[in-house]
Design a protein around this motif. Structure first.
Motif, mmCIF file in Angstrom:
data_model
loop_
_atom_site.group_PDB
_atom_site.id
_atom_site.type_symbol
_atom_site.label_atom_id
_atom_site.label_comp_id
_atom_site.label_asym_id
_atom_site.label_seq_id
_atom_site.Cartn_x
_atom_site.Cartn_y
_atom_site.Cartn_z
ATOM 1 N N GLU A 14 62.834 20.928 10.054
ATOM 2 C CA GLU A 14 64.227 20.535 10.322
ATOM 3 C C GLU A 14 65.195 21.452 9.575
ATOM 4 O O GLU A 14 66.255 21.811 10.095
ATOM 5 C CB GLU A 14 64.443 19.082 9.888
ATOM 6 N N ALA A 18 68.007 23.805 11.338
ATOM 7 C CA ALA A 18 69.410 23.684 10.943
ATOM 8 C C ALA A 18 69.978 25.044 10.536
ATOM 9 O O ALA A 18 71.120 25.386 10.874
ATOM 10 C CB ALA A 18 69.539 22.690 9.794
ATOM 11 N N MET A 19 69.179 25.821 9.810
ATOM 12 C CA MET A 19 69.640 27.137 9.379
ATOM 13 C C MET A 19 69.836 28.071 10.575
ATOM 14 O O MET A 19 70.790 28.839 10.638
ATOM 15 C CB MET A 19 68.640 27.749 8.394
ATOM 16 N N VAL A 21 70.473 27.193 13.734
ATOM 17 C CA VAL A 21 71.653 26.739 14.489
ATOM 18 C C VAL A 21 72.934 27.155 13.776
ATOM 19 O O VAL A 21 73.889 27.636 14.400
ATOM 20 C CB VAL A 21 71.604 25.217 14.697
ATOM 21 N N SER A 22 72.954 26.966 12.451
ATOM 22 C CA SER A 22 74.139 27.349 11.678
ATOM 23 C C SER A 22 74.392 28.857 11.781
ATOM 24 O O SER A 22 75.529 29.306 11.925
ATOM 25 C CB SER A 22 73.963 26.958 10.210
ATOM 26 N N GLY A 23 73.288 29.646 11.705
ATOM 27 C CA GLY A 23 73.434 31.089 11.814
ATOM 28 C C GLY A 23 73.981 31.511 13.165
ATOM 29 O O GLY A 23 74.848 32.388 13.260
ATOM 30 N N PHE A 25 75.823 29.709 15.168
ATOM 31 C CA PHE A 25 77.218 29.270 15.257
ATOM 32 C C PHE A 25 78.133 30.220 14.491
ATOM 33 O O PHE A 25 79.195 30.621 14.982
ATOM 34 C CB PHE A 25 77.342 27.851 14.700
ATOM 35 N N LEU A 26 77.716 30.597 13.274
ATOM 36 C CA LEU A 26 78.523 31.531 12.483
ATOM 37 C C LEU A 26 78.612 32.890 13.160
ATOM 38 O O LEU A 26 79.654 33.555 13.137
ATOM 39 C CB LEU A 26 77.927 31.668 11.083
#
Length: 223
Positions: A14, A18-19, A21-23, A25-26
């Motif tokens: 997980e 999350a990392m 997805v965050s990457g 998005f950024l």
């Protein structure tokens, strides 16, 4: 059977998801920001190029409209006009688009010379000679990019392309391999210039007919 409690925290999988997805998005935000900055820079360049083109057009067309005569010289990149004021007195004005190989022009002795792509201007109460390389002012100074500056861009239609669109070719009346900046038909001046700044190029394509007459007592000779 085991029961997972909220306080157990995230599993490694997980956390990785999350990392990622965050990457993503950024990265998406960074692309949007970069595109926005580029679009803003391009809009600024076009506005500046349009403003410079307007300055050139106004300077030349207003002067020649009030002129009693003009000549086009130096590979059709230089224009000299005898401009008449409201009293009938004349003054001399000249415009020169600098190209590779031109002699070094400047405002004052000791100043840095202007560069290829600059459009320079001179006003005098007497004859203007292109061999006099001082006393010139920059009407447009080229930017820092390799393609910046002002060049002659006179074109005429020459047939039709295969797709049916009009085909245009450069006007090079003197055969120097460069498109002309100025042309003449009778008492009418034609201007063809491209003003480039960064990715923006604005064309100056205008014509004007001189309408003034010098007073019979005026002895000004501009060329």
């Amino acid at each position: 059977m085991s029961i997972r409690r909220d306080e157990d925290g995230l599993t490694m999988m997980e956390l990785i998801v999350a990392m990622v997805v965050s990457g993503l998005f950024l990265g998406f935000l960074a692309v949007l920001f970069a595109n926005g900055v580029q679009a803003q820079a391009q809009a600024t360049e076009r506005d500046l190029a349009t403003g410079r083109a307007g300055v050139v057009s106004n300077s030349i067309l207003t002067s020649v409209r009030d002129a009693s005569g003009f000549v086009i010289v130096s590979g059709n990149r230089a224009l000299i006009a005898e401009v008449v004021d409201s009293t009938g007195a004349s003054s001399c004005r000249a415009w020169l688009v600098l190209a590779p190989g031109d002699a070094e022009y400047r405002r004052n002795v000791g100043d840095a010379p202007y560069r290829t792509g600059d459009l320079i201007y001179k006003e005098s109460a007497s004859t203007i000679l292109l061999s006099d390389r001082t006393g010139w002012s920059p009407l447009i100074e080229r930017g820092s990019a390799a393609g910046d500056g002002v060049v002659g861009s006179m074109r005429v239609r020459s047939g039709t392309n295969a797709d049916g669109t009009p085909r245009f070719v450069n006007v090079d009346a003197d055969g120097d391999g460069r498109a002309d900046a100025f042309g003449r038909s009778g008492s009418t001046l034609t201007v063809g210039l491209d003003v480039t700044l960064g990715d923006a190029t604005v064309a100056v394509t205008n014509g004007v007919t001189m309408q003034a007459q010098s007073s019979g007592t005026d002895t000004t000779t501009c060329w």
